[in-house]
Design a protein around this motif. Sequence first.
Motif, PDB file in Angstrom:
ATOM      1  N   GLU A 256       0.774  -1.233   0.000  1.00 11.30           N
ATOM      2  CA  GLU A 256       0.000   0.000   0.000  1.00 11.30           C
ATOM      3  C   GLU A 256       0.809   1.288   0.000  1.00 11.30           C
ATOM      4  OE1 GLU A 256      -3.922  -1.630   2.389  1.00 11.30           O
ATOM      5  OE2 GLU A 256      -2.237  -0.882   3.557  1.00 11.30           O
ATOM      6  N   ALA A 257       2.049   1.272   0.410  1.00  6.91           N
ATOM      7  CA  ALA A 257       2.818   2.514   0.566  1.00  6.91           C
ATOM      8  C   ALA A 257       3.351   3.004  -0.776  1.00  6.91           C
ATOM      9  CB  ALA A 257       3.970   2.307   1.544  1.00  6.91           C
ATOM     10  N   GLY A 258       2.677   3.971  -1.369  1.00  2.00           N
ATOM     11  CA  GLY A 258       3.015   4.424  -2.707  1.00  2.00           C
ATOM     12  C   GLY A 258       4.432   4.922  -2.856  1.00  2.00           C
ATOM     13  N   ASP A 259       4.904   5.749  -1.914  1.00  2.00           N
ATOM     14  CA  ASP A 259       6.253   6.293  -2.042  1.00  2.00           C
ATOM     15  C   ASP A 259       7.307   5.190  -1.918  1.00  2.00           C
ATOM     16  OD1 ASP A 259       5.480   6.097   0.623  1.00  2.00           O
ATOM     17  OD2 ASP A 259       5.605   8.254   0.973  1.00  2.00           O
ATOM     18  N   LEU A 260       7.073   4.239  -1.017  1.00  6.40           N
ATOM     19  CA  LEU A 260       8.007   3.118  -0.865  1.00  6.40           C
ATOM     20  C   LEU A 260       7.979   2.219  -2.097  1.00  6.40           C
ATOM     21  CD1 LEU A 260       9.958   1.830   1.222  1.00  6.40           C
ATOM     22  CD2 LEU A 260       8.038   0.413   1.953  1.00  6.40           C
ATOM     23  N   LEU A 261       6.782   1.931  -2.618  1.00 10.71           N
ATOM     24  CA  LEU A 261       6.651   1.073  -3.795  1.00 10.71           C
ATOM     25  C   LEU A 261       7.306   1.705  -5.023  1.00 10.71           C
ATOM     26  CD1 LEU A 261       2.981  -0.172  -3.334  1.00 10.71           C
ATOM     27  CD2 LEU A 261       5.064  -1.527  -3.095  1.00 10.71           C
ATOM     28  N   THR A 262       7.143   3.014  -5.180  1.00  6.07           N
ATOM     29  CA  THR A 262       7.763   3.709  -6.313  1.00  6.07           C
ATOM     30  C   THR A 262       9.282   3.544  -6.283  1.00  6.07           C
ATOM     31  OG1 THR A 262       5.984   5.346  -6.411  1.00  6.07           O
ATOM     32  CG2 THR A 262       8.084   5.948  -7.425  1.00  6.07           C
ATOM     33  N   THR A 263       9.842   3.709  -5.106  1.00  7.26           N
ATOM     34  CA  THR A 263      11.296   3.584  -4.950  1.00  7.26           C
ATOM     35  C   THR A 263      11.751   2.151  -5.195  1.00  7.26           C
ATOM     36  OG1 THR A 263      11.097   5.294  -3.233  1.00  7.26           O
ATOM     37  CG2 THR A 263      13.209   4.195  -3.426  1.00  7.26           C
ATOM     38  N   LEU A 264      10.972   1.202  -4.704  1.00  8.51           N
ATOM     39  CA  LEU A 264      11.302  -0.214  -4.855  1.00  8.51           C
ATOM     40  C   LEU A 264      11.217  -0.650  -6.320  1.00  8.51           C
ATOM     41  CD1 LEU A 264      11.989  -2.718  -3.084  1.00  8.51           C
ATOM     42  CD2 LEU A 264       9.546  -3.198  -3.014  1.00  8.51           C
ATOM     43  N   HIS A 265      10.144  -0.258  -6.991  1.00  4.59           N
ATOM     44  CA  HIS A 265       9.955  -0.656  -8.381  1.00  4.59           C
ATOM     45  C   HIS A 265      10.988  -0.013  -9.314  1.00  4.59           C
ATOM     46  CE1 HIS A 265       5.485  -1.661  -7.431  1.00  4.59           C
ATOM     47  NE2 HIS A 265       6.318  -2.599  -7.047  1.00  4.59           N
ATOM     48  N   ALA A 266      11.506   1.133  -8.919  1.00  4.20           N
ATOM     49  CA  ALA A 266      12.533   1.797  -9.725  1.00  4.20           C
ATOM     50  C   ALA A 266      13.917   1.186  -9.517  1.00  4.20           C
ATOM     51  CB  ALA A 266      12.569   3.286  -9.405  1.00  4.20           C
ATOM     52  N   GLY A 267      13.999   0.230  -8.612  1.00  8.20           N
ATOM     53  CA  GLY A 267      15.276  -0.416  -8.341  1.00  8.20           C
ATOM     54  C   GLY A 267      16.217   0.416  -7.498  1.00  8.20           C
ATOM     55  N   GLN A 268      15.684   1.484  -6.870  1.00  5.09           N
ATOM     56  CA  GLN A 268      16.542   2.353  -6.057  1.00  5.09           C
ATOM     57  C   GLN A 268      16.811   1.765  -4.674  1.00  5.09           C
ATOM     58  OE1 GLN A 268      13.828   5.773  -7.119  1.00  5.09           O
ATOM     59  NE2 GLN A 268      15.753   6.897  -7.099  1.00  5.09           N
ATOM     60  N   ILE A 269      15.959   0.835  -4.247  1.00  4.13           N
ATOM     61  CA  ILE A 269      16.178   0.079  -3.021  1.00  4.13           C
ATOM     62  C   ILE A 269      15.824  -1.375  -3.308  1.00  4.13           C
ATOM     63  CG2 ILE A 269      15.763   2.011  -1.444  1.00  4.13           C
ATOM     64  CD1 ILE A 269      12.949   0.873  -0.980  1.00  4.13           C
ATOM     65  N   GLN A 270      16.239  -2.271  -2.432  1.00  3.56           N
ATOM     66  CA  GLN A 270      15.942  -3.688  -2.574  1.00  3.56           C
ATOM     67  C   GLN A 270      15.064  -4.156  -1.420  1.00  3.56           C
ATOM     68  OE1 GLN A 270      16.999  -5.123  -5.429  1.00  3.56           O
ATOM     69  NE2 GLN A 270      17.869  -3.103  -5.868  1.00  3.56           N
ATOM     70  N   ARG A 271      14.278  -5.198  -1.695  1.00  2.68           N
ATOM     71  CA  ARG A 271      13.367  -5.702  -0.662  1.00  2.68           C
ATOM     72  C   ARG A 271      14.110  -6.086   0.610  1.00  2.68           C
ATOM     73  NH1 ARG A 271      11.558  -6.977   3.162  1.00  2.68           N
ATOM     74  NH2 ARG A 271       9.742  -8.287   3.699  1.00  2.68           N
ATOM     75  N   GLU A 272      15.300  -6.659   0.470  1.00 11.04           N
ATOM     76  CA  GLU A 272      16.036  -7.093   1.654  1.00 11.04           C
ATOM     77  C   GLU A 272      16.515  -5.931   2.521  1.00 11.04           C
ATOM     78  OE1 GLU A 272      18.745  -7.753  -2.006  1.00 11.04           O
ATOM     79  OE2 GLU A 272      16.630  -8.034  -1.455  1.00 11.04           O
ATOM     80  N   ASN A 273      16.443  -4.709   1.993  1.00 10.63           N
ATOM     81  CA  ASN A 273      16.821  -3.535   2.780  1.00 10.63           C
ATOM     82  C   ASN A 273      15.710  -3.081   3.725  1.00 10.63           C
ATOM     83  OD1 ASN A 273      18.294  -2.337  -0.246  1.00 10.63           O
ATOM     84  ND2 ASN A 273      19.374  -3.301   1.456  1.00 10.63           N
ATOM     85  N   ILE A 274      14.523  -3.659   3.592  1.00  7.92           N
ATOM     86  CA  ILE A 274      13.355  -3.209   4.353  1.00  7.92           C
ATOM     87  C   ILE A 274      13.104  -4.150   5.524  1.00  7.92           C
ATOM     88  CG2 ILE A 274      10.879  -2.716   4.230  1.00  7.92           C
ATOM     89  CD1 ILE A 274      11.294  -2.270   1.199  1.00  7.92           C
ATOM     90  N   VAL A 275      13.043  -3.593   6.731  1.00  8.68           N
ATOM     91  CA  VAL A 275      12.794  -4.409   7.927  1.00  8.68           C
ATOM     92  C   VAL A 275      11.621  -3.825   8.701  1.00  8.68           C
ATOM     93  CG1 VAL A 275      15.206  -5.103   8.077  1.00  8.68           C
ATOM     94  CG2 VAL A 275      14.424  -3.105   9.354  1.00  8.68           C
ATOM     95  N   GLU A 276      11.090  -4.618   9.620  1.00  8.84           N
ATOM     96  CA  GLU A 276       9.936  -4.190  10.412  1.00  8.84           C
ATOM     97  C   GLU A 276      10.371  -3.583  11.742  1.00  8.84           C
ATOM     98  OE1 GLU A 276       6.467  -7.255   8.895  1.00  8.84           O
ATOM     99  OE2 GLU A 276       7.617  -7.775  10.686  1.00  8.84           O
ATOM    100  N   LEU A 277       9.586  -2.621  12.209  1.00  8.10           N
ATOM    101  CA  LEU A 277       9.893  -1.986  13.492  1.00  8.10           C
ATOM    102  C   LEU A 277       9.860  -3.011  14.626  1.00  8.10           C
ATOM    103  CD1 LEU A 277      10.512   0.894  14.543  1.00  8.10           C
ATOM    104  CD2 LEU A 277       8.112   1.046  15.225  1.00  8.10           C
ATOM    105  N   GLY A 278       8.960  -3.975  14.533  1.00  8.77           N
ATOM    106  CA  GLY A 278       8.895  -5.011  15.551  1.00  8.77           C
ATOM    107  C   GLY A 278      10.172  -5.820  15.660  1.00  8.77           C
ATOM    108  N   GLN A 279      10.882  -5.954  14.537  1.00  9.80           N
ATOM    109  CA  GLN A 279      12.172  -6.649  14.562  1.00  9.80           C
ATOM    110  C   GLN A 279      13.199  -5.862  15.360  1.00  9.80           C
ATOM    111  OE1 GLN A 279      12.022  -7.167  10.039  1.00  9.80           O
ATOM    112  NE2 GLN A 279      13.126  -9.018  10.646  1.00  9.80           N
ATOM    113  N   LEU A 280      13.108  -4.524  15.293  1.00 10.51           N
ATOM    114  CA  LEU A 280      13.988  -3.699  16.123  1.00 10.51           C
ATOM    115  C   LEU A 280      13.644  -3.888  17.590  1.00 10.51           C
ATOM    116  CD1 LEU A 280      14.521  -2.271  13.331  1.00 10.51           C
ATOM    117  CD2 LEU A 280      14.753  -0.157  14.644  1.00 10.51           C
ATOM    118  N   VAL A 281      12.340  -3.854  17.894  1.00  9.06           N
ATOM    119  CA  VAL A 281      11.903  -4.015  19.282  1.00  9.06           C
ATOM    120  C   VAL A 281      12.363  -5.361  19.827  1.00  9.06           C
ATOM    121  CG1 VAL A 281       9.914  -4.110  20.832  1.00  9.06           C
ATOM    122  CG2 VAL A 281       9.904  -2.525  18.904  1.00  9.06           C
ATOM    123  N   ASN A 282      12.289  -6.399  18.994  1.00  9.03           N
ATOM    124  CA  ASN A 282      12.672  -7.751  19.427  1.00  9.03           C
ATOM    125  C   ASN A 282      14.177  -7.988  19.403  1.00  9.03           C
ATOM    126  OD1 ASN A 282       9.998  -8.532  19.833  1.00  9.03           O
ATOM    127  ND2 ASN A 282       9.737  -9.243  17.733  1.00  9.03           N
ATOM    128  N   GLY A 283      14.951  -6.990  18.949  1.00 14.61           N
ATOM    129  CA  GLY A 283      16.395  -7.125  18.912  1.00 14.61           C
ATOM    130  C   GLY A 283      16.917  -7.994  17.787  1.00 14.61           C
TER     131      GLY A 283
END
Length: 315
Positions: A244-271
């Motif tokens: 759903e996140a249009g700005d994130l999807l635009t960047t991802l589809h343009a190849g400017q970032i990779q899926r593996e670069n994206i993490v969840e905030l809960g993963q930070l909380v869980n260490g």
Amino acid sequence: MQDAIDADKAALASYSAGQAAVPLRTNLNIADQNGQSLFMPGYVRGSVPALGMKIVSVYPKNAQRGLPSVPATMVVLDAHTGIVSAILDGTYLTQLRTGAVQGAATDLLARADSKTGLLIGTGGQARAQLIALLTVRPLTKVYIASRDYERARAFVNREREWVAGHFAADLVAVPEPNQVVAAADVITCVTTAHDPVFDGRLVAPGTHINGVGAYTPEMCEVLPEAIAQADRIIVDTADGALAEAGDLLTTLHAGQIQRENIVELGQLVNGQVPGRMSADEITFFKTVGSAVLDVVVASQIVDRANARGIGTELS
């Protein structure tokens, strides 16, 4: 707000640990009203389970009718019986949990010495966003920007006295956000824009950016270049943000970032993953909202209401 921030952290930690069942929300387009209605169910397992569904609509024309532009209702169910246990004002709940999730991200990712904020957007979500920013960081100045400068000034005039009574921060309306982007330690966007609301190339090293408002693939409030240059890209839920996140999807589809670069905030909380690694890193947090936030925060509100005898009981 601090309680809600803690609840949001717990909710996202449960989600990232696989302890929540949260289908993607059903989004009905109400074209003849230029509106949308969204249905958001969720269930969180655990020693204190939470179950419910929020119904929220986005009707921009309501402002002309003197009505809320984002009306919402939260239905809380008893997780043990499936019976409805409470109905809450979903509009305030949405403001609270959305402000709180931004506060959680800012708390975990922004530099501890952050002093200057920039809030872009002065609609119904803006006040809770401001309170969350000030709750987690001792900001001394927050710039307020809107598409309409007069709305930014009105927001400042409306909130300045209350803020002064609770925080040591000065609110300053600006006619153009790009004038102050480079000076901001924390930038929060909460708009319904379809085009970027600030020039991300002006962002200074060490800045934390929150993208709160763009919640459909067609929306975009953060410039892809700003997301691409971020050292850390964090989302509330990967399933929601990547759908759903249009700005994130635009960047991802343009190849400017990779899926593996994206993490969840809960993963930070869980260490499970690191957050900010240095003072110079740019961090970006994207939230599109999730029912896991609603059901956990609403459940805690209902528990407190029951304990204090607050509310109207219906037979």
